[in-house]
Write an enzyme that holds these catalytic residues in place. Structure first.
Site: not given
Ligand SMILES: NC(=O)c1ccc[n+]([C@@H]2O[C@H](COP(=O)([O-])OP(=O)(O)OC[C@H]3O[C@@H](n4cnc5c(N)ncnc54)[C@H](OP(=O)(O)O)[C@@H]3O)[C@@H](O)[C@H]2O)c1
Length: 264
Positions: A51, A56, A81, A112
């Site tokens: 994704d 990004y 997106k 997005h």
């Molecule tokens: N459409 C939208 O508006 C939108 C908005 C936000 C996100 N997204 C998409 O969704 C994806 C995921 O969401 P996100 O990046 O916001 O947050 P997430 O995946 O919920 O969390 C990422 C965070 O959690 C940590 N983490 C990862 N694996 C872990 C584990 N097993 N245990 C504990 N902590 C862990 C990561 O740190 P480390 O990297 O240090 O491991 C990072 O700080 C994004 O990367 C993006 O592709 C889309």
């Protein structure tokens, strides 16, 4: 090594006849070499769904990691997106995304955010056209309300295949799940960990029963609900752990207890 992208019980059908792998790799906040390395590690670990987003600023690195993986393009589901402020230059943005990703098509292209808070009907018409031309296999939206989705459907006759929204047990909303399903819209959850309290006692207790981590329980909960989940990590061990979720199964009671966290 787990290769979940190809397991038929770990994909969900989309309303256009295509399928999306339920577990993907998120890339928000990964840039430059870190992005390239993390996506390479994700592909090595078995993720077959990445994704990204124009916003990004990592499409070039995602493209490089895909190329370096040597995997056939058809084996990896790639999403990017359209930024809402690119309204009016959707087509050019798509061409730039394809060039950066080094691809001749996307698997999924999302608006997005609702542009200027509107449904973005004119942008959606460009999406429909790009799909008809085969530049994108599936089209969808992100951060949309049901009313905004309905507006796109009534204006064009084409319902978004996916709505990517913030999701976790703490945000579970059964009526939204049902209303999305009625419309043929697959929910793709984002921020599964950032939108959770990983130390919540209900979560840690269930995780302890299986010797899994709370993060793994959250991923598993999405899969059992048929909701797409796209965890991000920059760290190899977590990238691997977040996909290592096939060796246990939550009971219906555990799924219900996790659903109940949204009421807390
Ligand atoms: N459409 C939208 O508006 C939108 C908005 C936000 C996100 N997204 C998409 O969704 C994806 C995921 O969401 P996100 O990046 O916001 O947050 P997430 O995946 O919920 O969390 C990422 C965070 O959690 C940590 N983490 C990862 N694996 C872990 C584990 N097993 N245990 C504990 N902590 C862990 C990561 O740190 P480390 O990297 O240090 O491991 C990072 O700080 C994004 O990367 C993006 O592709 C889309």
């Amino acid at each position: 090594m787990t290769n979940i992208g190809l397991a038929s019980d770990l994909v969900v059908p989309l309303n256009d006849g295509r399928r999306i792998p339920l577990l993907g790799f998120g890339t928000w906040q990964l840039r430059g070499n870190e992005a390239r390395q993390a996506v390479s590690r994700a592909l090595e670990a078995g993720y077959r769904h990445i994704d990204s987003a124009t916003g990004y600023a990592n499409e070039t690195e995602v493209g490089a990691a895909l190329r370096e993986s040597g995997l056939p393009r058809e084996e990896v589901f790639v999403t990017t997106k359209l930024p809402p402020d690119h309204v009016g230059r959707e087509r050019r943005t798509l061409e730039e995304s394809l060039a950066k990703l080094d691809a001749d098509h996307l698997d999924l292209w999302l608006i997005h955010w609702p542009p200027g808070g509107t449904a973005g009907v004119e942008s959606w018409r460009v999406f429909v056209q790009a799909q008809a031309e085969g530049l994108v296999r599936s089209i969808g939206v992100s951060n949309y309300s049901l009313d905004q989705i309905d507006e796109l459907t009534s204006a064009t006759g084409v319902t978004p295949a996916v709505n990517q929204i913030k999701w976790s047990p703490f945000l579970f909303d059964r009526s939204l799940v049902e209303a999305s399903r009625e419309r043929g819209v697959v929910i793709e959850g984002y921020s599964p960990f950032r939108a959770a309290r990983l130390n919540d006692p209900v979560l840690t207790e269930i995780a302890g029963r299986y010797a899994m981590t709370p993060a793994q329980v959250i991923i598993r909960w999405h899969l059992q609900h048929g909701i797409v989940v796209i965890p991000k990590s920059a760290q190899r061990e977590r990238i691997e752990a977040n996909i290592d979720v096939l060796g246990f199964e939550l009971t219906p009671e555990e799924v219900a207890a996790l659903d109940g966290l949204s009421g807390h």
